[in-house]
Design an enzyme around this catalytic site. Structure first.
Site, PDB file in Angstrom:
ATOM      1  N   LYS A 297       0.840  -1.202   0.000  1.00 42.31           N
ATOM      2  CA  LYS A 297       0.000   0.000   0.000  1.00 42.31           C
ATOM      3  C   LYS A 297       0.878   1.256   0.000  1.00 42.31           C
ATOM      4  CE  LYS A 297      -3.779  -2.505   2.105  1.00 42.31           C
ATOM      5  NZ  LYS A 297      -4.679  -2.796   3.233  1.00 42.31           N
TER       6      LYS A 297
ATOM      7  N   GLN B  42      -4.706  -1.422   9.334  1.00 37.19           N
ATOM      8  CA  GLN B  42      -4.614  -2.773   8.759  1.00 37.19           C
ATOM      9  C   GLN B  42      -5.243  -3.793   9.700  1.00 37.19           C
ATOM     10  OE1 GLN B  42      -3.636  -3.401   5.670  1.00 37.19           O
ATOM     11  NE2 GLN B  42      -3.866  -5.610   5.856  1.00 37.19           N
TER      12      GLN B  42
ATOM     13  N   ASP C 108     -11.013   2.717   3.549  1.00 36.02           N
ATOM     14  CA  ASP C 108     -11.314   1.286   3.395  1.00 36.02           C
ATOM     15  C   ASP C 108     -12.811   1.064   3.132  1.00 36.02           C
ATOM     16  OD1 ASP C 108      -9.282  -0.676   3.494  1.00 36.02           O
ATOM     17  OD2 ASP C 108      -8.894  -0.241   5.601  1.00 36.02           O
TER      18      ASP C 108
END
Ligand code: GUN
Length: 279
Positions: free
Chosen positions: A52, A96, A119
């Site tokens: 990422k 995460q 997200d």
């Protein structure tokens, strides 16, 4: 001939388009910054987080990295997210998952401001998705829609069966395919006559988390099959939820593992980051 849907090529196209857009945004004085938080040192998570950050660098997005100790308390993590919510510099916040067991994941997801929820996991983002309102889209499902569209596969009016009902893939996938005017079925571990259901699919999306579960018996001749799973088989080779060898002979198009859905998730995360700077 079965078409191989190449997520590496399509994700590269998207990242290149975003890179150009970020360059233009910078000319208007708009900088984009993503905060990436990892708690603990889980090896798989470290690989994802690094990928990422690399994608950010490629596109021209600044990434701030927070690597917290495994024993970080829930309160400390909440405190950091609240600080990042307030920060004028930070446009997007990514925590995460999975988090260590002593931290309540739902609370953490709810702590991220919906305006920075790149997200698309916050209940507000999920609600907006189901209502058809603008908002951040869950990255893997959004990536799958792009894979289909950019491969010239029509979605409208098609029978789409989604195998799996997770909050991260199955459920948002259903909302997105509905938005694209597919007829949508979610099948799961309690579905009766599962093969009869999956064989109805023009587009079958496998997100069950069981390696090579979807064999040729589960698919209709000529269907399009999207494989969200990622596992290591007995020979330590990467494989998906779909038995690629058996299924690929029967279908019109299929995603490989690796190199199918995986790279699209990051491309769509980058798209959500850029979205924070679009008007
Ligand atoms: N862990 C596995 N997939 C994801 C994802 O898409 N986002 C986050 N934050 N964590 C994950």
């Amino acid at each position: 001939m079965t078409k191989l849907i190449d997520g590496k090529i399509i994700s590269k196209q998207i990242k290149d388009e975003l890179k150009e857009e970020v360059r233009a945004l910078k000319e208007q004085g708009k900088e984009i910054c993503l905060a990436v938080i990892q708690v603990g040192g889980d090896a798989a998570s470290s690989v994802y987080v690094n990928n990422k950050k690399k994608a950010c660098a490629y596109i021209g997005i600044e990434s701030l990295s927070y690597e917290l100790e495994e024993n970080t308390s829930e309160e400390e993590l909440v405190g950091l997210i609240e600080e990042l919510n307030r920060s004028e510099k930070v446009n997007g916040i990514l925590v995460q998952l999975p988090l260590p067991k002593h931290i309540d994941e739902d609370r953490i997801i709810r702590t991220i401001s919906p305006d920075k929820d790149v997200d698309g996991f916050h209940p507000v983002s999920v609600g907006r998705l189901w209502l058809g309102e603008p908002g951040f889209l869950s990255c893997t499902p959004a990536g799958i829609v792009q894979l289909l569209k950019r491969s010239g596969i029509e979605i409208e009016g098609k029978e789409c069966v989604i195998l799996g009902r997770s909050n991260i893939v199955g459920k948002p996938m259903a909302a997105l395919m509905l938005r694209e005017n597919a007829t949508v079925t979610i099948a799961h571990s309690r579905t009766k006559n599962l093969k009869d259901v999956t064989r109805r699919a023009d587009i079958l999306i496998a997100a069950v988390g069981q390696q090579k579960m979807v064999t040729a018996e589960y698919v209709k001749e000529g269907a399009v099959v999207i494989d969200v799973g990622i596992h290591r088989d007995t020979q330590n080779k990467l494989c998906g939820d779909v038995d690629f060898q058996g299924v690929s002979e029967k279908v019109s198009a299929i995603t490989p593992v690796p190199g199918g859905v995986g790279p699209m998730t990051i491309a769509m995360l980058m798209n959500n980051c850029v979205e924070t700077a679009r008007n």
